[in-house]
Design a protein around this motif. Sequence first.
Motif, PDB file in Angstrom:
ATOM      1  N   VAL A 214      31.984  71.315 -18.671  1.00  0.00           N
ATOM      2  CA  VAL A 214      30.835  70.852 -19.863  1.00  0.00           C
ATOM      3  C   VAL A 214      30.624  72.273 -20.378  1.00  0.00           C
ATOM      4  CG1 VAL A 214      30.110  68.945 -18.478  1.00  0.00           C
ATOM      5  CG2 VAL A 214      29.157  71.143 -18.106  1.00  0.00           C
ATOM      6  N   LYS A 215      29.916  72.127 -21.490  1.00  0.00           N
ATOM      7  CA  LYS A 215      29.184  73.364 -22.409  1.00  0.00           C
ATOM      8  C   LYS A 215      27.816  73.216 -22.350  1.00  0.00           C
ATOM      9  CE  LYS A 215      32.884  75.891 -24.688  1.00  0.00           C
ATOM     10  NZ  LYS A 215      33.178  76.889 -25.651  1.00  0.00           N
ATOM     11  N   ILE A 216      27.146  73.851 -21.351  1.00  0.00           N
ATOM     12  CA  ILE A 216      25.711  73.754 -21.524  1.00  0.00           C
ATOM     13  C   ILE A 216      25.094  74.774 -22.498  1.00  0.00           C
ATOM     14  CG2 ILE A 216      23.744  74.075 -20.068  1.00  0.00           C
ATOM     15  CD1 ILE A 216      25.521  73.498 -17.546  1.00  0.00           C
ATOM     16  N   ARG A 217      24.431  74.281 -23.429  1.00  0.00           N
ATOM     17  CA  ARG A 217      23.648  74.927 -24.114  1.00  0.00           C
ATOM     18  C   ARG A 217      22.153  75.081 -24.130  1.00  0.00           C
ATOM     19  NH1 ARG A 217      27.914  73.328 -26.196  1.00  0.00           N
ATOM     20  NH2 ARG A 217      29.245  74.708 -27.591  1.00  0.00           N
ATOM     21  N   ARG A 218      21.482  76.016 -23.905  1.00  0.00           N
ATOM     22  CA  ARG A 218      19.920  76.054 -23.728  1.00  0.00           C
ATOM     23  C   ARG A 218      19.373  75.835 -25.038  1.00  0.00           C
ATOM     24  NH1 ARG A 218      18.131  79.341 -19.571  1.00  0.00           N
ATOM     25  NH2 ARG A 218      19.804  80.363 -18.274  1.00  0.00           N
ATOM     26  N   GLY A 219      17.954  75.311 -24.813  1.00  0.00           N
ATOM     27  CA  GLY A 219      17.176  75.096 -26.223  1.00  0.00           C
ATOM     28  C   GLY A 219      16.157  76.296 -26.182  1.00  0.00           C
TER      29      GLY A 219
ATOM     30  N   TYR B 118      22.416  72.868 -15.355  1.00  0.00           N
ATOM     31  CA  TYR B 118      22.645  71.383 -15.085  1.00  0.00           C
ATOM     32  C   TYR B 118      21.925  70.458 -15.411  1.00  0.00           C
ATOM     33  CZ  TYR B 118      27.198  74.028 -14.042  1.00  0.00           C
ATOM     34  OH  TYR B 118      28.281  74.751 -14.130  1.00  0.00           O
ATOM     35  N   TRP B 119      20.616  70.485 -14.893  1.00  0.00           N
ATOM     36  CA  TRP B 119      19.782  69.295 -14.784  1.00  0.00           C
ATOM     37  C   TRP B 119      18.747  69.517 -15.797  1.00  0.00           C
ATOM     38  CZ3 TRP B 119      21.142  72.249 -10.585  1.00  0.00           C
ATOM     39  CH2 TRP B 119      21.973  71.729  -9.821  1.00  0.00           C
ATOM     40  N   ASP B 120      18.809  70.309 -16.921  1.00  0.00           N
ATOM     41  CA  ASP B 120      18.050  70.734 -17.862  1.00  0.00           C
ATOM     42  C   ASP B 120      18.142  69.879 -19.067  1.00  0.00           C
ATOM     43  OD1 ASP B 120      16.228  71.860 -19.785  1.00  0.00           O
ATOM     44  OD2 ASP B 120      17.318  73.637 -20.060  1.00  0.00           O
TER      45      ASP B 120
ATOM     46  N   GLU C 198      22.357  62.527 -25.696  1.00  0.00           N
ATOM     47  CA  GLU C 198      21.858  62.932 -24.154  1.00  0.00           C
ATOM     48  C   GLU C 198      22.959  64.071 -24.242  1.00  0.00           C
ATOM     49  OE1 GLU C 198      19.902  61.685 -22.363  1.00  0.00           O
ATOM     50  OE2 GLU C 198      19.453  59.788 -23.347  1.00  0.00           O
ATOM     51  N   PRO C 199      22.424  65.230 -23.522  1.00  0.00           N
ATOM     52  CA  PRO C 199      23.181  66.467 -23.455  1.00  0.00           C
ATOM     53  C   PRO C 199      24.763  66.043 -22.450  1.00  0.00           C
ATOM     54  CG  PRO C 199      21.109  66.911 -22.755  1.00  0.00           C
ATOM     55  CD  PRO C 199      20.970  65.578 -23.047  1.00  0.00           C
ATOM     56  N   GLU C 200      25.473  66.640 -23.114  1.00  0.00           N
ATOM     57  CA  GLU C 200      27.077  66.360 -22.202  1.00  0.00           C
ATOM     58  C   GLU C 200      26.965  66.639 -20.768  1.00  0.00           C
ATOM     59  OE1 GLU C 200      31.375  68.060 -22.442  1.00  0.00           O
ATOM     60  OE2 GLU C 200      29.925  69.333 -23.301  1.00  0.00           O
ATOM     61  N   HIS C 201      26.138  67.610 -20.245  1.00  0.00           N
ATOM     62  CA  HIS C 201      26.057  67.910 -18.780  1.00  0.00           C
ATOM     63  C   HIS C 201      25.288  66.689 -18.153  1.00  0.00           C
ATOM     64  CE1 HIS C 201      23.010  69.921 -20.732  1.00  0.00           C
ATOM     65  NE2 HIS C 201      22.214  69.954 -19.448  1.00  0.00           N
ATOM     66  N   VAL C 202      24.243  66.414 -18.597  1.00  0.00           N
ATOM     67  CA  VAL C 202      23.426  65.085 -18.181  1.00  0.00           C
ATOM     68  C   VAL C 202      24.297  63.963 -18.192  1.00  0.00           C
ATOM     69  CG1 VAL C 202      21.241  63.833 -18.411  1.00  0.00           C
ATOM     70  CG2 VAL C 202      21.227  66.189 -18.701  1.00  0.00           C
ATOM     71  N   LEU C 203      25.109  63.599 -19.066  1.00  0.00           N
ATOM     72  CA  LEU C 203      25.865  62.641 -18.976  1.00  0.00           C
ATOM     73  C   LEU C 203      26.867  62.583 -18.067  1.00  0.00           C
ATOM     74  CD1 LEU C 203      26.349  61.674 -22.977  1.00  0.00           C
ATOM     75  CD2 LEU C 203      24.990  60.325 -21.369  1.00  0.00           C
ATOM     76  N   ALA C 204      27.469  63.545 -17.771  1.00  0.00           N
ATOM     77  CA  ALA C 204      28.613  63.834 -16.831  1.00  0.00           C
ATOM     78  C   ALA C 204      27.967  63.873 -15.334  1.00  0.00           C
ATOM     79  CB  ALA C 204      29.159  65.279 -16.977  1.00  0.00           C
ATOM     80  N   LEU C 205      26.618  64.227 -15.205  1.00  0.00           N
ATOM     81  CA  LEU C 205      25.945  64.163 -14.128  1.00  0.00           C
ATOM     82  C   LEU C 205      25.533  62.740 -13.469  1.00  0.00           C
ATOM     83  CD1 LEU C 205      24.902  65.708 -11.608  1.00  0.00           C
ATOM     84  CD2 LEU C 205      22.752  66.080 -13.004  1.00  0.00           C
ATOM     85  N   ARG C 206      25.179  61.983 -14.519  1.00  0.00           N
ATOM     86  CA  ARG C 206      24.942  60.668 -14.430  1.00  0.00           C
ATOM     87  C   ARG C 206      25.909  59.922 -13.861  1.00  0.00           C
ATOM     88  NH1 ARG C 206      21.007  59.331 -19.592  1.00  0.00           N
ATOM     89  NH2 ARG C 206      19.157  60.481 -18.883  1.00  0.00           N
ATOM     90  N   ASP C 207      27.124  59.950 -14.661  1.00  0.00           N
ATOM     91  CA  ASP C 207      28.465  59.361 -14.374  1.00  0.00           C
ATOM     92  C   ASP C 207      28.876  59.829 -12.890  1.00  0.00           C
ATOM     93  OD1 ASP C 207      28.329  58.277 -16.676  1.00  0.00           O
ATOM     94  OD2 ASP C 207      30.144  59.054 -17.589  1.00  0.00           O
ATOM     95  N   ALA C 208      28.785  60.998 -12.485  1.00  0.00           N
ATOM     96  CA  ALA C 208      29.237  61.275 -11.171  1.00  0.00           C
ATOM     97  C   ALA C 208      28.334  60.662 -10.186  1.00  0.00           C
ATOM     98  CB  ALA C 208      29.092  62.935 -11.238  1.00  0.00           C
ATOM     99  N   VAL C 209      27.136  60.472 -10.354  1.00  0.00           N
ATOM    100  CA  VAL C 209      26.516  60.016  -9.138  1.00  0.00           C
ATOM    101  C   VAL C 209      26.594  58.564  -9.116  1.00  0.00           C
ATOM    102  CG1 VAL C 209      23.799  59.544  -8.696  1.00  0.00           C
ATOM    103  CG2 VAL C 209      24.507  61.707  -9.485  1.00  0.00           C
TER     104      VAL C 209
END
Length: 109
Positions: A43-48, A65-67, A78-89
């Motif tokens: 994923v490519k996380i970007r801060r706000g 990762y949880w931001d 939804e942020p890409e990293h949050v979607l990936a985390l939800r799918d992983a869980v």
Amino acid sequence: MRWTNIHDASGPWSFPFGDLISGPLSYIENSPNFGPGVVDVRVKIRRGGLLARVGLARLFTHTQYWDYSQKLADTDSEPEHVLALRDAVNVLDDEAVDRRLMQRAKASG
């Protein structure tokens, strides 16, 4: 057992941008891998906020990762990293979610 390795790897010369601690694990050069149970999702996380406004949206993302602020700051999706985390869980053990996660892993590989 399956391990979903969500990572925001940075390059050797760009280590401050991304997660310098993370990286792919299903294949490591000159080393045995962790086996077929590992799925790498990049994923490519970007801060706000202020950091994004001054051009540092990707500065050291290891703790992001949880931001959820990216959604609030930049987009309605939804942020890409949050979607990936939800799918992983995958709390409901939904096979469609597993397939989506594998598609995301192949696309990010």
